[in-house]
Design a protein around this motif. Sequence first.
Motif, short mmCIF file in Angstrom:
data_model
loop_
_atom_site.label_atom_id
_atom_site.label_comp_id
_atom_site.label_asym_id
_atom_site.label_seq_id
_atom_site.Cartn_x
_atom_site.Cartn_y
_atom_site.Cartn_z
N PRO A 21 0.82 -1.23 0.00
CA PRO A 21 0.00 0.00 0.00
C PRO A 21 0.85 1.27 0.00
CG PRO A 21 0.04 -0.99 2.19
CD PRO A 21 0.72 -1.96 1.28
N GLY A 22 2.11 1.15 0.33
CA GLY A 22 3.02 2.29 0.37
C GLY A 22 4.42 1.80 0.68
N LEU A 23 5.34 2.75 0.90
CA LEU A 23 6.72 2.36 1.18
C LEU A 23 7.21 2.88 2.53
CD1 LEU A 23 8.41 2.79 -2.34
CD2 LEU A 23 7.70 0.67 -1.22
N ASP A 24 6.27 3.23 3.41
CA ASP A 24 6.65 3.54 4.78
C ASP A 24 6.96 2.24 5.51
OD1 ASP A 24 3.94 2.82 6.49
OD2 ASP A 24 3.51 3.51 4.45
N THR A 25 7.47 2.34 6.71
CA THR A 25 7.91 1.14 7.44
C THR A 25 6.79 0.13 7.63
OG1 THR A 25 9.60 2.39 8.63
CG2 THR A 25 8.93 0.31 9.60
N HIS A 26 5.62 0.60 8.04
CA HIS A 26 4.49 -0.31 8.27
C HIS A 26 4.09 -1.00 6.97
CE1 HIS A 26 0.80 -1.93 9.97
NE2 HIS A 26 0.15 -1.44 8.92
N SER A 27 4.04 -0.23 5.89
CA SER A 27 3.64 -0.80 4.60
C SER A 27 4.66 -1.79 4.08
CB SER A 27 3.42 0.32 3.58
OG SER A 27 2.35 1.17 3.97
#
Length: 267
Positions: A21-27
């Motif tokens: 869903p994205g490239l942040d840590t959680h994603s």
Amino acid sequence: MLAPAKTRMRELAAAYAQALPGLDTHSLMSGLDGVTLTFMAMGDRDGAYDPEHRVILINSRVRPERQRFTLAHEIGHALLLGDDDLLSDLHDSFEGDRLEEVIETLCNVAAAAILMPEALTAELLTRFGPSGRALAELTRRADVSASSAIYTLAERSDALVIYAVCAVTRIDAEPGDSEEEHLSGKALTVRASSAAAGVKYSLRPGTPIPDDHPVAVALDTGIPITQDSYIPFRSGRKMPAYVDVFPERNRVLVSFTLPFKAGKDEI
């Protein structure tokens, strides 16, 4: 065997990244079912993946952009362990320390493919060309260190170019240094560099940058510079090149584009 393995690793990593869903840590972690992420002090180690306990460990005491690349690297380990065919091919082709070295290389390939997709580097190279500005933009938009970005940008550049990160570093005095050099103890040097395919020369870390070179002038003035100049090799040889320098805080991001196909070896 290494080239096909890199290609397969890029495919695995690209497919993984596209499903996120994205490239942040959680994603980044969301694509690994049942794997947890733990930050802790790890001494000299940046990170590790423990497949038995399904946990990725990241050194809590390193810079955020380094943690980010390390996380993507450890995800690469998980992807590799999940591809039985690739893993089998590697064990058939390599062994011992060489096998470990190849695995680490492939996980770096995976990290680059996840955090710096080809669409992003193609966009930047189209907009800015093989330049210090392109390197700065890739570092910012992918949220990775410049040292990580130069290798990816060099790999994906069609031009005959050497990318470099330069900064002022402390140096040890050597016999024959002047009194001023002994007292200053600092110099603008190459911190990291990477050459595109077809460029047979490289710039070694620690290579000094002359005070009158565009790289030094850009750092002093804070103004980007693009002009015909030269590559200042450590041997003293000056190879003609088009230099594009982008100063950024206490460092400069540089591209040296060659007007011809260079010969082999480091100078």
